[in-house]
Scaffold this active site. Structure first.
Site, PDB file in Angstrom:
ATOM      1  CB  THR A 120     -12.423 -48.542  34.444  1.00  0.00           C
ATOM      2  OG1 THR A 120     -13.915 -47.571  35.292  1.00  0.00           O
ATOM      3  CG2 THR A 120     -11.801 -46.959  33.802  1.00  0.00           C
ATOM      4  CE1 TYR A 144      -8.442 -46.571  37.209  1.00  0.00           C
ATOM      5  CE2 TYR A 144     -10.714 -46.092  37.244  1.00  0.00           C
ATOM      6  CZ  TYR A 144      -9.841 -46.707  37.495  1.00  0.00           C
ATOM      7  OH  TYR A 144      -9.912 -48.433  36.981  1.00  0.00           O
TER       8      TYR A 144
END
Ligand code: UDP
Length: 331
Positions: A120, A144
């Site tokens: 990501t 995250y």
């Protein structure tokens, strides 16, 4: 078409996984899906076979890898909401990091040495740069992003001792839907910008909330690089081909983005225009863990994968998403 290679798509019933499965099949791969269906959808499974199982079930994964003679794993299964990760970080470390370690152990046991991993843009965090390139220091601002970076580190350090070849694809904002309407974005609860806006446009939500209007950006709202999920899917096919073609172990991380950013306000305006619906927009405080701006430098993927986004102008993304959602709501 048949290229004879067997791919295990973990999380193949999800948003990016289902689109990637379609693209892999179209490229001639045999695709086995492995999913626990906690968030994925059975009607979004397009693989030749589907196995229901947990990422942390090392024995089952080992058996699936061996039985299907898997050549390469594509690993999507993860918790993905940056905001939620600030509230419950351990859930992210358990699902995204610890469970992935079981997968990597299973791969070692089954002698599968190629993996393409969903990473990501959140690994970069807040950087004072127009475009984020892979050489920047990684400074995630939410758990995250940390969880994905930890897996990248595991992959990197596994190359020499275990002979692992891995490619981590750092996505920017996956969005849009299959142009043929076969699959699209369906999260429950929905937290992502474009689906929430479309739900508001369809009257399924009373209003839409902009999280933060005081960022250091031209209109005060966050800027993101929205990339069409079909472009992402093609990026995975290219990465699988690259991993399969590597004769030496190693790790490569690369962005999958467009190089163009759009503010939340621009996306709101685009959804209003495409849908022809004027819904109420509320200006709200910032959401924890949101970097002000994430826009890709897309050069490395172009160079290494010969890949670039072709369907990711914002209007096309929103039109494809709108068609998918409005079709479902009409059906
Ligand atoms: N966003 C917003 N309202 C919402 C959901 C998202 O203003 O109801 C903003 C969010 O703060 C971020 C952008 O939209 O700046 C994209 O958020 P999303 O959750 O879709 O993806 P993320 O960038 O967090 O991966």
């Amino acid at each position: 078409m048949q290229n004879g290679k067997n791919i295990l798509v973990i999380g193949g019933a999800g948003f990016i996984g289902s689109h990637t499965t379609l693209a892999l099949k179209e490229a001639g791969f045999n695709v086995v899906i492995y999913d626990n269906f906690s968030t994925g959808h059975r009607d979004a499974c397009f693989g030749h076979e589907v196995v229901t199982g947990e990422l942390a079930d090392q024995a089952k994964l080992t058996q699936v890898l061996k039985t299907h003679d898997i050549d390469c794993v594509v690993h999507f299964a993860a918790l993905i909401e940056a905001g939620q990760s600030v509230i419950d970080p351990f859930a992210f470390y358990e699902n995204n990091v610890a469970a992935t370690l079981f997968l990597l152990q299973a791969m070692r046991t089954a002698d599968v040495a190629k993996i393409v991993f969903s990473s990501t843009a959140a690994v970069y965090g807040n950087q004072d740069m127009d475009l984020l390139s892979e050489g920047l220091p990684n400074e995630p601002v939410n758990p995250y992003g940390h969880s994905k970076l930890m897996v990248e580190t595991m992959l990197q350090t596994a190359a020499a001792p275990y002979g692992l070849t891995s490619i981590a694809l750092r996505y920017f904002n996956a969005s849009g839907a299959d142009p043929e309407g076969r699959t699209g974005e369906r999260h429950d609860p929905e937290t992502h910008l474009i689906p929430l806006l479309i739900q508001a446009a369809l009257g399924q939500r009373d209003h839409f909330k902009i999280f933060g209007t005081d960022y250091d950006t031209p209109d005060g709202t966050c800027i993101r690089d929205y990339i069409h999920v079909s472009d992402l899917a093609q990026g995975h096919v290219a990465a699988v081909n690259r991993a399969l073609g590597q004769s030496q172990p190693g790790f490569e991380g690369m962005n999958l983005g467009t190089g163009t950013g759009h503010s939340v306000r621009e996306v709101v305006d685009t959804v209003k225009r495409v849908s022809g619906s004027d819904f109420r927009v509320e200006l709200c405080p910032r959401r924890a863990g949101d970097p002000a701006k994430l826009v890709a430098d897309a050069c490395r993927a172009k160079e290494l994968l010969d890949w670039e986004a072709t369907r990711s102008d914002l209007e096309t993304i929103v039109k494809d998403a709108w068609r998918f959602f409005s079709g479902r709501s009409a059906g």
